[in-house]
Design a protein around this motif. Sequence first.
Motif, PDB file in Angstrom:
ATOM      1  N   PHE A   1       0.838  -1.205   0.000  1.00  0.00           N
ATOM      2  CA  PHE A   1       0.000   0.000   0.000  1.00  0.00           C
ATOM      3  C   PHE A   1       0.874   1.258   0.000  1.00  0.00           C
ATOM      4  CE2 PHE A   1      -2.678  -3.312   1.657  1.00  0.00           C
ATOM      5  CZ  PHE A   1      -3.953  -2.995   1.205  1.00  0.00           C
ATOM      6  N   THR A   2       0.464   2.258  -0.780  1.00  0.00           N
ATOM      7  CA  THR A   2       1.151   3.558  -0.725  1.00  0.00           C
ATOM      8  C   THR A   2       0.226   4.666  -0.235  1.00  0.00           C
ATOM      9  OG1 THR A   2       0.650   3.986  -3.048  1.00  0.00           O
ATOM     10  CG2 THR A   2       2.827   3.040  -2.545  1.00  0.00           C
ATOM     11  N   VAL A   3      -1.072   4.394  -0.177  1.00  0.00           N
ATOM     12  CA  VAL A   3      -2.019   5.374   0.364  1.00  0.00           C
ATOM     13  C   VAL A   3      -2.887   4.665   1.402  1.00  0.00           C
ATOM     14  CG1 VAL A   3      -3.884   7.007  -0.114  1.00  0.00           C
ATOM     15  CG2 VAL A   3      -2.134   6.584  -1.855  1.00  0.00           C
ATOM     16  N   VAL A   4      -3.006   5.274   2.571  1.00  0.00           N
ATOM     17  CA  VAL A   4      -3.797   4.680   3.645  1.00  0.00           C
ATOM     18  C   VAL A   4      -4.677   5.759   4.266  1.00  0.00           C
ATOM     19  CG1 VAL A   4      -3.704   3.485   5.858  1.00  0.00           C
ATOM     20  CG2 VAL A   4      -1.977   3.007   4.137  1.00  0.00           C
ATOM     21  N   SER A   5      -5.945   5.442   4.395  1.00  0.00           N
ATOM     22  CA  SER A   5      -6.878   6.365   5.038  1.00  0.00           C
ATOM     23  C   SER A   5      -7.141   5.873   6.455  1.00  0.00           C
ATOM     24  CB  SER A   5      -8.156   6.410   4.197  1.00  0.00           C
ATOM     25  OG  SER A   5      -9.262   6.738   4.985  1.00  0.00           O
ATOM     26  N   LEU A   6      -6.896   6.767   7.425  1.00  0.00           N
ATOM     27  CA  LEU A   6      -6.919   6.367   8.837  1.00  0.00           C
ATOM     28  C   LEU A   6      -8.201   6.797   9.527  1.00  0.00           C
ATOM     29  CD1 LEU A   6      -3.238   7.144   9.849  1.00  0.00           C
ATOM     30  CD2 LEU A   6      -4.244   4.976   9.100  1.00  0.00           C
ATOM     31  N   MET A   7      -8.727   5.904  10.324  1.00  0.00           N
ATOM     32  CA  MET A   7      -9.967   6.136  11.053  1.00  0.00           C
ATOM     33  C   MET A   7      -9.699   6.969  12.319  1.00  0.00           C
ATOM     34  SD  MET A   7     -12.625   5.256   9.661  1.00  0.00           S
ATOM     35  CE  MET A   7     -13.321   4.241   8.353  1.00  0.00           C
ATOM     36  N   PRO A   8     -10.727   7.693  12.800  1.00  0.00           N
ATOM     37  CA  PRO A   8     -10.494   8.688  13.858  1.00  0.00           C
ATOM     38  C   PRO A   8     -10.528   8.168  15.291  1.00  0.00           C
ATOM     39  CG  PRO A   8     -12.740   8.868  13.049  1.00  0.00           C
ATOM     40  CD  PRO A   8     -12.079   7.797  12.232  1.00  0.00           C
ATOM     41  N   ASN A   9     -10.658   6.845  15.516  1.00  0.00           N
ATOM     42  CA  ASN A   9     -10.815   6.391  16.907  1.00  0.00           C
ATOM     43  C   ASN A   9      -9.476   6.240  17.626  1.00  0.00           C
ATOM     44  OD1 ASN A   9     -10.163   4.156  15.343  1.00  0.00           O
ATOM     45  ND2 ASN A   9     -11.364   2.726  16.579  1.00  0.00           N
ATOM     46  N   THR A  10      -8.730   7.360  17.648  1.00  0.00           N
ATOM     47  CA  THR A  10      -7.475   7.436  18.385  1.00  0.00           C
ATOM     48  C   THR A  10      -7.773   8.088  19.737  1.00  0.00           C
ATOM     49  OG1 THR A  10      -7.137   9.489  17.164  1.00  0.00           O
ATOM     50  CG2 THR A  10      -5.988   7.540  16.356  1.00  0.00           C
ATOM     51  N   ASP A  11      -6.733   8.396  20.516  1.00  0.00           N
ATOM     52  CA  ASP A  11      -6.931   9.071  21.792  1.00  0.00           C
ATOM     53  C   ASP A  11      -5.929  10.218  21.923  1.00  0.00           C
ATOM     54  OD1 ASP A  11      -7.794   9.773  24.282  1.00  0.00           O
ATOM     55  OD2 ASP A  11      -6.663   8.194  25.325  1.00  0.00           O
ATOM     56  N   PRO A  12      -6.296  11.494  21.801  1.00  0.00           N
ATOM     57  CA  PRO A  12      -7.669  11.927  21.535  1.00  0.00           C
ATOM     58  C   PRO A  12      -8.133  11.510  20.144  1.00  0.00           C
ATOM     59  CG  PRO A  12      -6.165  13.789  21.367  1.00  0.00           C
ATOM     60  CD  PRO A  12      -5.357  12.646  21.887  1.00  0.00           C
ATOM     61  N   PRO A  13      -9.460  11.394  19.974  1.00  0.00           N
ATOM     62  CA  PRO A  13      -9.966  11.038  18.655  1.00  0.00           C
ATOM     63  C   PRO A  13      -9.786  12.188  17.660  1.00  0.00           C
ATOM     64  CG  PRO A  13     -11.791  11.358  20.196  1.00  0.00           C
ATOM     65  CD  PRO A  13     -10.530  11.524  20.981  1.00  0.00           C
ATOM     66  N   CYS A  14      -9.845  11.865  16.404  1.00  0.00           N
ATOM     67  CA  CYS A  14      -9.662  12.871  15.364  1.00  0.00           C
ATOM     68  C   CYS A  14     -10.974  13.623  15.154  1.00  0.00           C
ATOM     69  CB  CYS A  14      -9.175  12.217  14.078  1.00  0.00           C
ATOM     70  SG  CYS A  14      -8.691  13.446  12.867  1.00  0.00           S
ATOM     71  N   ASP A  15     -11.311  14.451  16.150  1.00  0.00           N
ATOM     72  CA  ASP A  15     -12.537  15.254  16.048  1.00  0.00           C
ATOM     73  C   ASP A  15     -12.219  16.741  16.004  1.00  0.00           C
ATOM     74  OD1 ASP A  15     -11.759  15.677  18.660  1.00  0.00           O
ATOM     75  OD2 ASP A  15     -13.651  15.041  19.567  1.00  0.00           O
ATOM     76  N   SER A  16     -10.918  17.074  15.828  1.00  0.00           N
ATOM     77  CA  SER A  16     -10.507  18.479  15.775  1.00  0.00           C
ATOM     78  C   SER A  16      -9.391  18.642  14.751  1.00  0.00           C
ATOM     79  CB  SER A  16      -9.983  18.915  17.146  1.00  0.00           C
ATOM     80  OG  SER A  16      -8.742  18.275  17.399  1.00  0.00           O
ATOM     81  N   PRO A  17      -9.224  19.848  14.224  1.00  0.00           N
ATOM     82  CA  PRO A  17      -8.138  20.093  13.268  1.00  0.00           C
ATOM     83  C   PRO A  17      -6.767  19.787  13.863  1.00  0.00           C
ATOM     84  CG  PRO A  17      -9.677  21.933  13.257  1.00  0.00           C
ATOM     85  CD  PRO A  17     -10.090  21.034  14.380  1.00  0.00           C
ATOM     86  N   GLU A  18      -6.619  19.989  15.182  1.00  0.00           N
ATOM     87  CA  GLU A  18      -5.303  19.766  15.810  1.00  0.00           C
ATOM     88  C   GLU A  18      -4.873  18.308  15.656  1.00  0.00           C
ATOM     89  OE1 GLU A  18      -7.856  21.473  17.333  1.00  0.00           O
ATOM     90  OE2 GLU A  18      -6.884  23.401  16.898  1.00  0.00           O
ATOM     91  N   VAL A  19      -5.777  17.381  15.935  1.00  0.00           N
ATOM     92  CA  VAL A  19      -5.425  15.955  15.837  1.00  0.00           C
ATOM     93  C   VAL A  19      -5.189  15.581  14.366  1.00  0.00           C
ATOM     94  CG1 VAL A  19      -6.170  13.585  16.287  1.00  0.00           C
ATOM     95  CG2 VAL A  19      -6.636  15.371  17.974  1.00  0.00           C
ATOM     96  N   ALA A  20      -6.045  16.081  13.479  1.00  0.00           N
ATOM     97  CA  ALA A  20      -5.870  15.775  12.055  1.00  0.00           C
ATOM     98  C   ALA A  20      -4.511  16.265  11.576  1.00  0.00           C
ATOM     99  CB  ALA A  20      -6.993  16.409  11.242  1.00  0.00           C
ATOM    100  N   ARG A  21      -4.148  17.481  11.993  1.00  0.00           N
ATOM    101  CA  ARG A  21      -2.847  18.035  11.568  1.00  0.00           C
ATOM    102  C   ARG A  21      -1.694  17.231  12.137  1.00  0.00           C
ATOM    103  NH1 ARG A  21      -4.880  23.563  11.900  1.00  0.00           N
ATOM    104  NH2 ARG A  21      -4.267  23.563  14.082  1.00  0.00           N
ATOM    105  N   TYR A  22      -1.816  16.789  13.391  1.00  0.00           N
ATOM    106  CA  TYR A  22      -0.765  15.957  13.994  1.00  0.00           C
ATOM    107  C   TYR A  22      -0.540  14.697  13.163  1.00  0.00           C
ATOM    108  CZ  TYR A  22       1.047  12.156  16.868  1.00  0.00           C
ATOM    109  OH  TYR A  22       1.751  11.054  17.295  1.00  0.00           O
ATOM    110  N   VAL A  23      -1.622  14.031  12.813  1.00  0.00           N
ATOM    111  CA  VAL A  23      -1.502  12.775  12.054  1.00  0.00           C
ATOM    112  C   VAL A  23      -0.863  13.044  10.688  1.00  0.00           C
ATOM    113  CG1 VAL A  23      -2.815  10.914  10.942  1.00  0.00           C
ATOM    114  CG2 VAL A  23      -3.439  11.680  13.248  1.00  0.00           C
TER     115      VAL A  23
END
Length: 414
Positions: A86-108
């Motif tokens: 795989f060269t492209v992977v789409s990641l689900m938001p159930n992390t801790d904290p979850p990806c429910d804010s721009p900050e977490v999305a930007r970190y990832v």
Amino acid sequence: MSDLLIKGARIVDAGREMAGDVLIVGGIIREVAEEIPPQKGIPVLPAEGNFLLPAFVDLHAHFRDPGFPEKEDLLSGSRAAAHGGFTVVSLMPNTDPPCDSPEVARYVLEKAREIGLVEVRVVGAITRGLRGGELVDMEALAPYVWAFSDDGHGVEDHRLVWKAAKKARELGKTIYPHPEFRGLPSRELGEELMVARDLWIARRTGARFHLAHISSPGAVELVALAKEKGLPVTCEATPHHLCLSREEADHPVNPPITTREAVEVLVTGLVEGIIDAVATDHAPHTDADVAAGVPGISGIETAFPLLYTRLVKRGTIGLRTLSRLLSLVPARIMGLRQRGFVREGFVGDLVIIAEEEITVTRDFLFSRGKNTPLLGWRLWGKVHATIRGGEAIYLDGKVKGRDFDDHRQVIRGG
Ligand SMILES: [Zn+2]
């Protein structure tokens, strides 16, 4: 973005098969032909006797970062993905904290970019904290995500899903449900009811829906009906739901591995194009989690060999169809362009597969999660190299970065 000449491969994509060479310049496929002479300064990767396909695109994976690095993190997950082709992977938001804010999305996104192995795309949460009670700020998340999902849980509140769908339509994003109402006497019914509801919300709002891990025959029927009506709906199934039955692989996963009869219905749905894509739902867990019965399968490295062994080698689908399911359609669902074909002008993301057997062992898996019912299994179709933008990110047991810095060291010439 690199230059590379791949020689002597059996080139297969969703549209054709041919023997030949592929020249990548500046990360983009420049030429595909029966014979391309070596070019000055461009390294050569010999691929005689091997298949060359567009690299795989995973709509659905869990890399557990931030929050659970003992299960997986963006580095171990990226290495596993590269190993899986795989060269492209789409990641689900159930992390801790979850990806429910721009900050977490930007970190990832930023951490994945620093790691520089696979291209990571992000799915944002539908509800704050994935708690099902209140919508996230979809507008704030929109620049970072291609879809919204509370994967792990179905969003049971109809009004919330309706509101999310209307907003998603406005923002040009996809709603990506985990179809499951809990607490019903039958798990299949829980999936079917939510699929039916979401299809009708898609119909009423015009929002695009992509349904996660379809596993019940009734859901396949419903999606077929939705497609007849031309609704903006796609769906995926996982390798484990398509290839394994409860009778042979008893392993906790959500949705559960199903019966032999249900698997047949899913595979028929795949052959008939009702199921659009295969997504791994790569869900790594620690040994302690496994001992506690936590559901999930670490599957991104066995996805291709399992599908190839069970569906292609047995003649159920051809390799071209598998390429469509693992590359072309997932890329289209995510809205990625110029991917999924080995053609001039397309992105130079490719995978080289050897017609060899692998044995799935704990050491075989680069993922931290060793939770798979396939340990000890022998499967056909070994990923020999994964190329991203003309550069090998995985080659013959080694991953770029920790194992080798410059693919020119391991590829002849250059
Ligand atoms: Zn799910």
